[in-house]
Design a protein around this motif. Structure first.
Motif, PDB file in Angstrom:
ATOM      1  N   VAL A   1       5.188 -10.201   8.086  1.00 40.11           N
ATOM      2  CA  VAL A   1       4.898 -10.256   6.655  1.00 40.11           C
ATOM      3  C   VAL A   1       6.159 -10.089   5.804  1.00 40.11           C
ATOM      4  CG1 VAL A   1       3.764  -8.946   4.809  1.00 40.11           C
ATOM      5  CG2 VAL A   1       2.505  -9.514   6.908  1.00 40.11           C
TER       6      VAL A   1
ATOM      7  N   LEU B   1       0.444  -0.592  -2.934  1.00 37.65           N
ATOM      8  CA  LEU B   1      -0.060  -1.924  -3.233  1.00 37.65           C
ATOM      9  C   LEU B   1      -0.316  -2.755  -1.977  1.00 37.65           C
ATOM     10  CD1 LEU B   1      -0.636  -3.758  -5.734  1.00 37.65           C
ATOM     11  CD2 LEU B   1       1.640  -4.702  -5.389  1.00 37.65           C
ATOM     12  N   ASP B   2       0.677  -2.823  -1.065  1.00 40.68           N
ATOM     13  CA  ASP B   2       0.558  -3.696   0.103  1.00 40.68           C
ATOM     14  C   ASP B   2      -0.570  -3.230   1.033  1.00 40.68           C
ATOM     15  OD1 ASP B   2       2.553  -5.136  -0.910  1.00 40.68           O
ATOM     16  OD2 ASP B   2       4.053  -4.667   0.600  1.00 40.68           O
TER      17      ASP B   2
ATOM     18  N   LEU C   1      -3.441  -4.682  -0.550  1.00 34.20           N
ATOM     19  CA  LEU C   1      -3.465  -6.157  -0.550  1.00 34.20           C
ATOM     20  C   LEU C   1      -3.416  -6.748   0.846  1.00 34.20           C
ATOM     21  CD1 LEU C   1      -1.015  -7.244  -3.425  1.00 34.20           C
ATOM     22  CD2 LEU C   1      -3.483  -7.611  -3.333  1.00 34.20           C
ATOM     23  N   LEU C   2      -2.602  -6.154   1.713  1.00 34.73           N
ATOM     24  CA  LEU C   2      -2.330  -6.806   2.999  1.00 34.73           C
ATOM     25  C   LEU C   2      -3.056  -6.145   4.160  1.00 34.73           C
ATOM     26  CD1 LEU C   2       1.536  -7.239   2.576  1.00 34.73           C
ATOM     27  CD2 LEU C   2      -0.265  -8.796   1.856  1.00 34.73           C
TER      28      LEU C   2
END
Lengths: 454, 454
Positions: free
Chosen positions: A315, A378-379, A382-383
């Motif tokens: 990623v 955040l990631d 989101l991920l």
């Protein structure tokens, strides 16, 4: 608007009005109008050219690009060609000859007077990129025993054939350059004073072999309108005028931009360049850079198992490589431009690298902190769950190392190129990106195997 | 070498020799020598400055950068400052004021004569980036009923205070611009002829609100030494001289380079810029571009399973993104420069995109063929057995699409920026790279899922 007026006068066959109109216009505008009329209305450019008053025909001629000039020459009779050539400055004719195919060159030289041919051939001998290759041999030279009155009379006589009369050069009987005097000085001093008394003897000059870019920079640095060019024995052989210097600087800037874009520079304007020529100017670099990407491929391939066990690592590959590339080009473009502007020298290498080291530590730390926080907040959202503190730590530490490497290499490579007398711009973004990409991946997987034990 | 001579004269206290030496030197060189002596030998720059002959002190002063100028001003007495200011051109004083802190500005204005203050304040009102902000108000104006003799006498009188005397402007009693006449015309015509008879009335002029970059381009396009600036009622208010135009063009080029390097431009030279200032000029772009990489991260994350089942795909991610980035910057830099040089216009958009389309098809096909062959031969050997014909096909097809996308977007975005009256250069490599990176990955995984069925 003016082009339309020209067109309607032409359509009405009002040749007298047409001539009167053209006589008032600037040669540069006339050249543009003729080219536009040819392109949009299919008007024959040679026919339009023949309508020009003799006094400005040559001035218009030198404004055409080489394609148009070649077509025009082939349409002109020997007599017409000879007339145009006799009105041109020697250095303009020499420039024209350099752009024409052999058969046209033959015709041009055949239609010059023997004296002109000798002068032109002399100019053609100077190597490309030298001061000699851009200089004009049509300057005003004075002698120190002349009075201001003599000088003004001399200028009045020779002015029409000279590139400039605003800076006159003072030479002795051996043509040695002794000084210069400006038209301003001549205009503001008593007519009985002697040139030797008034001239400035502290004169900045260059030699025929000096690099034309250095000459242009010297001219603009000192705000001069012209710079004298001397041979190895300090004999005055020509001058470089400000407009020629500006052309040189423009060309050099465009070359730098082209190199940074990984393009082989072309001299013709974009819209006039055929597709295949554009292709040829771009493909070598694309192929070269594509093949060098084999290295990044090999690294990923070598760590394939590590990647398979922790796919989440993939990623961050684009982000790391992108940031490395951006950091590298920030440093490299800064160094390339500063070198080009003469703001830094090779002897400043240590200072520059120390500065880039400090900047990269602050930048790297700042980016690492932001990215760390982003990954664990955040990631993660989101991920997905793969994003844990250890991944965040791996990525952040890698960022610091990548930024440091990219900035140091980005600054060092253009300096190294300059040391090797290469154009520092060849070390611009694409090359540095390839190097930084490879290094980024190596650092990333090394850090990952240490922290994540993969 | 000259700096050493200056230093030794100073050390010996040979002030008379020192003055004589400085009187012969160019103001630009003197400014450099004083700065060098201050830096390397710790000599007080104000003390050195005071040794300069009055006639050249102001000329040296304007060559200092703003830091040095500020220090020097604070060391000068009011009387010394007033002397320097009275010798300076109004536009140089206005430029100085724009770079100084408020308290220094106050002191400068206090030490100007009331008339000068009025002129300077008028210049300061023109918006940054306008022709008014770079023009000089010290030009030679003539009237059409004057004879050549009158004009030459007038020039002789006013020359010392004028920016240039080589182009004189002809105005009427309302200051309306009616024409211009060059010193060359004055020098080569009978003294009894009238200016009105000899002047060129087809005069290229700009208005105070015109963009300074356009003005500079106009000046160099027509090879002029100066361009007149008029107000909204065609009254002559100033001129832009060639050296100021060159400075503008240089600044604009440096700004373009800075934007392409994703740096906020700074006006101070690299070595003089503090580390923290460099950091501040670079970090916003790095952070911004790092955060936009979240998109590429999200795409890889979404295709994590596909990647896990065929890790060999990861090998080509850097190559695909790199090639896309290079193709994008080739097109974007070409379009940005061509726009900036005026070689292309917004109305050429269709032509440009059609051209980029054709170029990208040939480039893409060429790269795809090479890469296909490379994968099934070299890569199979270097990177292992994972490299089969289907992978090669996936990568090659992706390449064609990526090159096409990158070149079209690379050409279109600067045109779009220009349409929106933004600087096309902001669409240079870093932004296009982010967009192309994201698209490349999307295309890659889509093609892969079609061909490899993952």
């Amino acid at each position: 608007m003016k082009t339309e007026l020209l067109f309607s006068l032409w359509e009405e066959n009002s040749f007298q009005k047409l001539r009167a109109f053209l006589a008032e216009e600037n040669p540069i505008d006339i050249a543009e109008m003729l080219e536009a009329l040819e392109e949009s209305e299919g008007k024959s450019l040679p026919a339009l050219y023949r309508l020009l008053p003799k006094s400005i025909a040559a001035e218009v001629f030198v404004e055409f690009d080489s394609d148009t000039a070649e077509r025009l020459i082939s349409a002109l009779s020997d007599k017409e060609l000879a007339e145009t050539l006799s009105e041109m400055f020697y250095n303009d004719t020499a420039d024209l000859i350099e752009e024409m195919p052999a058969n046209v060159v033959k015709r041009i030289l055949k239609n010059c007077s023997p004296d002109d041919r000798k002068e032109i051939n002399r100019l053609l001998k100077f190597p490309d990129g030298s001061a000699g290759s851009i200089m004009s041999t049509e300057f005003v030279s004075l002698h120190s025993e002349m009075t201001v009155k003599d000088a003004l009379e001399h200028i009045r006589k020779v002015a029409p054939d000279k590139e400039t009369v605003y800076t006159c050069y003072v030479i002795d009987e051996r043509r040695t350059l002794n000084g210069f005097i400006t038209a301003l000085t001549l205009l503001t001093n008593p007519v009985e004073k002697s040139i030797g008394e008034l001239m400035e003897s502290n004169v900045i000059s260059v030699t025929t072999n000096d690099n034309r870019e250095d000459v242009a920079k010297l001219l603009t640095k000192y705000g001069l309108l012209a710079l004298p060019v001397v041979d190895s024995e300090n004999r005055l052989v020509g001058i470089v005028a400000i407009d020629d210097a500006i052309d040189v600087l423009k060309e050099e800037v465009e070359e730098d931009f082209a190199v940074m874009a990984a393009i082989t520079p072309t001299e013709v304007s974009y819209l006039k360049t055929p597709v295949f020529t554009i292709f040829k100017s771009r493909i070598p670099w694309l192929l070269l850079l594509m093949f060098t990407a084999t290295f990044t491929g090999m690294i990923i391939s070598a760590f394939e198992n590590a990647l398979a066990s922790k796919v989440a690592l993939a990623v961050f590959i684009p982000m790391l490589m992108g940031t490395g590339g951006n950091c590298g080009s920030q440093s490299s473009i800064t160094v390339i431009r500063s070198l080009s502007l003469g703001e830094i020298k090779l002897s400043d290498t240590i200072k520059i690298l120390a500065k880039e080291f400090k900047v990269s530590i602050i930048c790297g730390a700042c980016l690492a902190v932001f990215e760390f926080v982003k990954i664990i907040t955040l990631d993660r959202f989101l991920l997905g769950n793969g994003m844990d503190v250890l991944i965040a730590l791996t990525v952040s530490l890698t960022l610091i190392a990548v930024v440091l490497f990219a900035k140091i290499v980005g600054a060092a490579l253009p300096l190294a190129a300059s040391k090797l007398h290469l154009d520092p711009a060849v070390m611009a973004s694409p090359f540095i990106t390839t190097l930084v990409d490879t290094a980024s991946l190596l650092i990333y997987f090394s850090v990952a195997s240490m922290i994540l034990g993969i």
